[in-house]
Scaffold this active site. Structure first.
Site, PDB file in Angstrom:
ATOM      1  CG  HIS A   1      -0.354   2.472   8.772  1.00 22.00           C
ATOM      2  ND1 HIS A   1      -1.717   2.368   8.626  1.00 22.00           N
ATOM      3  CD2 HIS A   1       0.098   1.240   9.098  1.00 22.00           C
ATOM      4  CE1 HIS A   1      -2.062   1.122   8.874  1.00 22.00           C
ATOM      5  NE2 HIS A   1      -0.996   0.411   9.169  1.00 22.00           N
TER       6      HIS A   1
ATOM      7  CG  ASP B   1       6.246  -3.610  10.617  1.00 15.42           C
ATOM      8  OD1 ASP B   1       6.058  -4.442  11.510  1.00 15.42           O
ATOM      9  OD2 ASP B   1       5.567  -3.540   9.594  1.00 15.42           O
TER      10      ASP B   1
HETATM   11  N1  CMC Z   1       9.215   6.886   2.743  1.00  9.52           N
HETATM   12  C1  CMC Z   1       9.190   7.940   1.887  1.00  9.52           C
HETATM   13  N2  CMC Z   1       8.089   8.407   1.281  1.00  9.52           N
HETATM   14  C2  CMC Z   1       6.928   7.769   1.550  1.00  9.52           C
HETATM   15  C3  CMC Z   1       6.860   6.683   2.442  1.00  9.52           C
HETATM   16  C4  CMC Z   1       8.061   6.252   3.040  1.00  9.52           C
HETATM   17  N3  CMC Z   1       8.066   5.214   3.891  1.00  9.52           N
HETATM   18  N4  CMC Z   1       5.589   6.253   2.539  1.00  9.52           N
HETATM   19  C5  CMC Z   1       4.868   7.039   1.730  1.00  9.52           C
HETATM   20  N5  CMC Z   1       5.679   7.962   1.141  1.00  9.52           N
HETATM   21  C6  CMC Z   1       5.246   9.028   0.229  1.00  9.52           C
HETATM   22  C7  CMC Z   1       4.946   8.473  -1.154  1.00  9.52           C
HETATM   23  O1  CMC Z   1       6.069   8.543  -1.993  1.00  9.52           O
HETATM   24  C8  CMC Z   1       3.837   9.382  -1.601  1.00  9.52           C
HETATM   25  O2  CMC Z   1       4.394  10.585  -2.057  1.00  9.52           O
HETATM   26  P1  CMC Z   1       3.688  11.387  -3.281  1.00  9.52           P
HETATM   27  O3  CMC Z   1       2.315  11.757  -2.756  1.00  9.52           O
HETATM   28  O4  CMC Z   1       4.590  12.561  -3.464  1.00  9.52           O
HETATM   29  O5  CMC Z   1       3.627  10.448  -4.425  1.00  9.52           O
HETATM   30  C9  CMC Z   1       3.060   9.688  -0.319  1.00  9.52           C
HETATM   31  O6  CMC Z   1       4.014   9.531   0.748  1.00  9.52           O
HETATM   32  C10 CMC Z   1       1.871   8.771  -0.082  1.00  9.52           C
HETATM   33  O7  CMC Z   1       2.313   7.434  -0.211  1.00  9.52           O
HETATM   34  P2  CMC Z   1       1.399   6.237  -0.692  1.00  9.52           P
HETATM   35  O8  CMC Z   1       2.274   5.103  -1.121  1.00  9.52           O
HETATM   36  O9  CMC Z   1       0.389   6.753  -1.669  1.00  9.52           O
HETATM   37  O10 CMC Z   1       0.644   5.891   0.656  1.00  9.52           O
HETATM   38  P3  CMC Z   1      -0.103   4.552   0.970  1.00  9.52           P
HETATM   39  O11 CMC Z   1      -1.104   4.864   1.990  1.00  9.52           O
HETATM   40  O12 CMC Z   1      -0.551   3.887  -0.289  1.00  9.52           O
HETATM   41  O13 CMC Z   1       1.088   3.628   1.551  1.00  9.52           O
HETATM   42  C11 CMC Z   1       2.516   2.405   2.956  1.00  9.52           C
HETATM   43  C12 CMC Z   1       1.221   3.242   2.858  1.00  9.52           C
HETATM   44  C13 CMC Z   1       2.623   1.801   4.366  1.00  9.52           C
HETATM   45  C14 CMC Z   1       2.489   1.245   1.951  1.00  9.52           C
HETATM   46  C15 CMC Z   1       3.738   3.334   2.669  1.00  9.52           C
HETATM   47  O14 CMC Z   1       3.767   4.389   3.589  1.00  9.52           O
HETATM   48  C16 CMC Z   1       5.051   2.566   2.668  1.00  9.52           C
HETATM   49  O15 CMC Z   1       5.440   1.993   1.633  1.00  9.52           O
HETATM   50  N6  CMC Z   1       5.802   2.545   3.839  1.00  9.52           N
HETATM   51  C17 CMC Z   1       6.997   1.785   3.951  1.00  9.52           C
HETATM   52  C18 CMC Z   1       6.655   0.314   4.183  1.00  9.52           C
HETATM   53  C19 CMC Z   1       6.146   0.050   5.589  1.00  9.52           C
HETATM   54  O16 CMC Z   1       6.743   0.492   6.579  1.00  9.52           O
HETATM   55  N7  CMC Z   1       5.051  -0.736   5.685  1.00  9.52           N
HETATM   56  C20 CMC Z   1       4.518  -1.184   6.975  1.00  9.52           C
HETATM   57  C21 CMC Z   1       3.114  -0.740   7.226  1.00  9.52           C
HETATM   58  S1  CMC Z   1       2.666  -1.002   8.953  1.00  9.52           S
HETATM   59  C22 CMC Z   1       2.577  -2.721   9.124  1.00  9.52           C
HETATM   60  C23 CMC Z   1       1.394  -3.297   8.451  1.00  9.52           C
HETATM   61  O17 CMC Z   1       0.266  -2.955   8.852  1.00  9.52           O
HETATM   62  O18 CMC Z   1       1.576  -4.127   7.558  1.00  9.52           O
END
Ligand code: CMC
Length: 430
Positions: free
Chosen positions: A306, A364
């Site tokens: 998240h 989720d």
């Molecule tokens: N699985 C594997 N690796 C992950 C994941 C994941 N679900 N989420 C983040 N990472 C890694 C990512 O690859 C990155 O690694 P590095 O620093 O080595 O490049 C690091 O963790 C940070 O990720 P980010 O994408 O920069 O983090 P963010 O804060 O921009 O993204 C997120 C948050 C929710 C978009 C992301 O965690 C994600 O894509 N999760 C899966 C989708 C999901 O479950 N979304 C629902 C969110 S809750 C409901 C809502 O509020 O909408």
């Protein structure tokens, strides 16, 4: 809000910048005069360090796993209240008295029917259209049906539009579902509570009686409470940005629904369930964990991670309990998907990669299993999120419109394209 200032050194010059503090949470440096004073913009793709507005509605402490609506912890609201009480709280800022609550319930209930011509609007879609595609269009189309509540300068019209959307979005969502599966639309029944009414509109058929299961109704109501608002997330920011131009509220909420659809946001519940199905068996989990950790593989564990919660998602805890209650009520003892989910969660929570990156199950992760057990197909999951989030979008939209400092949202950019060059005719081009 108290005012102070901080000195920021830019090149050889020091600039005095106001610092604003809220009631709780990080303070903000007010950079609104930065460009005028220095000729420079700030750069913050994804808005990871930028507060775009002042708000009194929802507070999140991502490190501590805290979520408050108008100061009240989500756990208490989900345990003791119902969804319409949460709606009242988000819209008006206080919990309703008994009289206010029954008046509010009455008013929302009396707006649940949609203009009958909306039915014809639905007929224009292919039956296999994704219900979110239908929702974007149908909610946007409300502005073509309710002209008497689109004047955003009129407080009364703003409130009527708000009530209409809280009341009608579930009706449209149920219609999108019924259309998708080829069953007749079911009209709302005003004697039922909000969530029972929604379940009936989704699952009743004219050919037989339908009795709402109160355990399922209560569980779905709790899911709605958990999803009602989440401060300045992507779809809420979309609603605010759309609304900042003065667009009517129905169009703004349609924009929010479009944004919510994406798999990184509201689409994650659908994606999480599909992922569990793809994993198929607990034995396959290590393979998928390895994929999620592989930098060259775009695969992510859906339902994990998240932007704000870096400790745990408080909604996920309540959601996990709700999932077990629903499965017990339905007598589902061995759900292979739940087994995979529990094992995946266990392995991921002990894996160095997930620990180091602070990746925990989000809301989720368990909502998909629960909704599937209730009988909703995966395509409907994000639609249900939209039903619940409608009130949050509206409360945030109203707050923005009523904020005297509100102006059109207009981000700036760091331009890295071609500098000025001269036009050539096709004959001159090589
Ligand atoms: N699985 C594997 N690796 C992950 C994941 C994941 N679900 N989420 C983040 N990472 C890694 C990512 O690859 C990155 O690694 P590095 O620093 O080595 O490049 C690091 O963790 C940070 O990720 P980010 O994408 O920069 O983090 P963010 O804060 O921009 O993204 C997120 C948050 C929710 C978009 C992301 O965690 C994600 O894509 N999760 C899966 C989708 C999901 O479950 N979304 C629902 C969110 S809750 C409901 C809502 O509020 O909408």
């Amino acid at each position: 809000m108290s005012a102070a200032s901080t000195s920021v050194k830019i090149g050889d010059n020091s600039q005095e910048m106001p610092v604003k503090s809220g009631t709780v949470g990080p303070s903000v440096i007010d950079i609104s005069k930065l460009y005028a004073q220095t000729g420079m913009f700030t750069y913050d793709p994804g808005f990871t360090s930028t507060a775009a507005c002042e708000s009194k509605i929802t507070y999140i402490d991502g490190d501590e796993g805290v979520l408050l609506y108008r100061g009240f912890p989500i756990e208490q609201l989900a345990e003791h209240g119902d969804f319409l009480e949460t709606c009242y709280l988000l819209l008006y800022g206080e919990l309703p008295t008994a009289a206010q609550k029954s008046d509010f319930d009455y008013r929302v209930t009396r707006h649940t029917m949609v203009h009958d011509q909306m039915q014809r609007f639905f007929q224009g879609f292919r039956r296999d259209a994704h219900p979110m595609a239908v929702m974007v269009a149908a909610v946007g189309a409300l502005s073509a049906f309710y002209h008497d509540s689109t004047d955003i300068t009129d407080a009364h019209q703003r409130m009527i539009a708000s009530m209409r959307m809280i009341a009608k979005v579930p009706t449209l969502a149920a219609m999108a579902y019924k259309y998708h599966i080829g069953q007749p639309f079911v009209y709302p029944l005003n004697e039922l509570d909000y969530t029972s009414n929604f379940l009936r509109m989704c699952f009743a058929v004219p050919a037989e009686d339908y009795k709402v299961n109160q355990v399922l109704s209560r569980a779905l109501d709790r899911i709605f409470i958990l999803h009602a608002d989440h401060e300045q997330n992507a779809s809420t920011s979309t609603v605010r940005l759309a609304g900042s131009s003065g667009a009517n509220p129905f169009a703004c909420i349609a924009a929010g629904i479009a944004c919510l659809w994406g798999p990184a946001h509201g689409g994650a519940n659908e994606a999480a369930l599909k992922m569990l199905e793809e994993i198929g068996h607990v034995d396959n989990i290590p393979k998928f964990i390895a994929k999620a950790k592989d930098k060259n593989d775009p695969f992510r564990l859906m339902g994990f991670g998240h932007r704000v919660y870096k400790n745990y998602d408080p909604r996920a805890k309540i959601m996990q309990k709700t999932a077990h209650e629903v499965l017990a009520e339905l007598g589902i003892k061995d759900d292979p998907l739940l087994d995979i989910a529990i094992e995946l969660e266990r392995i991921a929570l002990h894996d160095e990669y997930f620990i180091e990156k602070k990746l925990y199950p989000n809301v989720d992760f368990y909502s998909g299993i629960t909704l599937k057990a209730m009988g909703f197909p995966t395509e409907m999951f994000t639609v249900l999120f939209a039903v619940a989030r409608t009130v949050g979008w509206i409360a945030q939209w109203k707050e923005m419109i009523e904020d005297p400092s509100q102006k059109i949202g207009r981000p700036r950019q760091l331009y890295t394209g071609a500098t000025r060059r001269e036009y050539t005719t096709t004959a001159q081009r090589r």
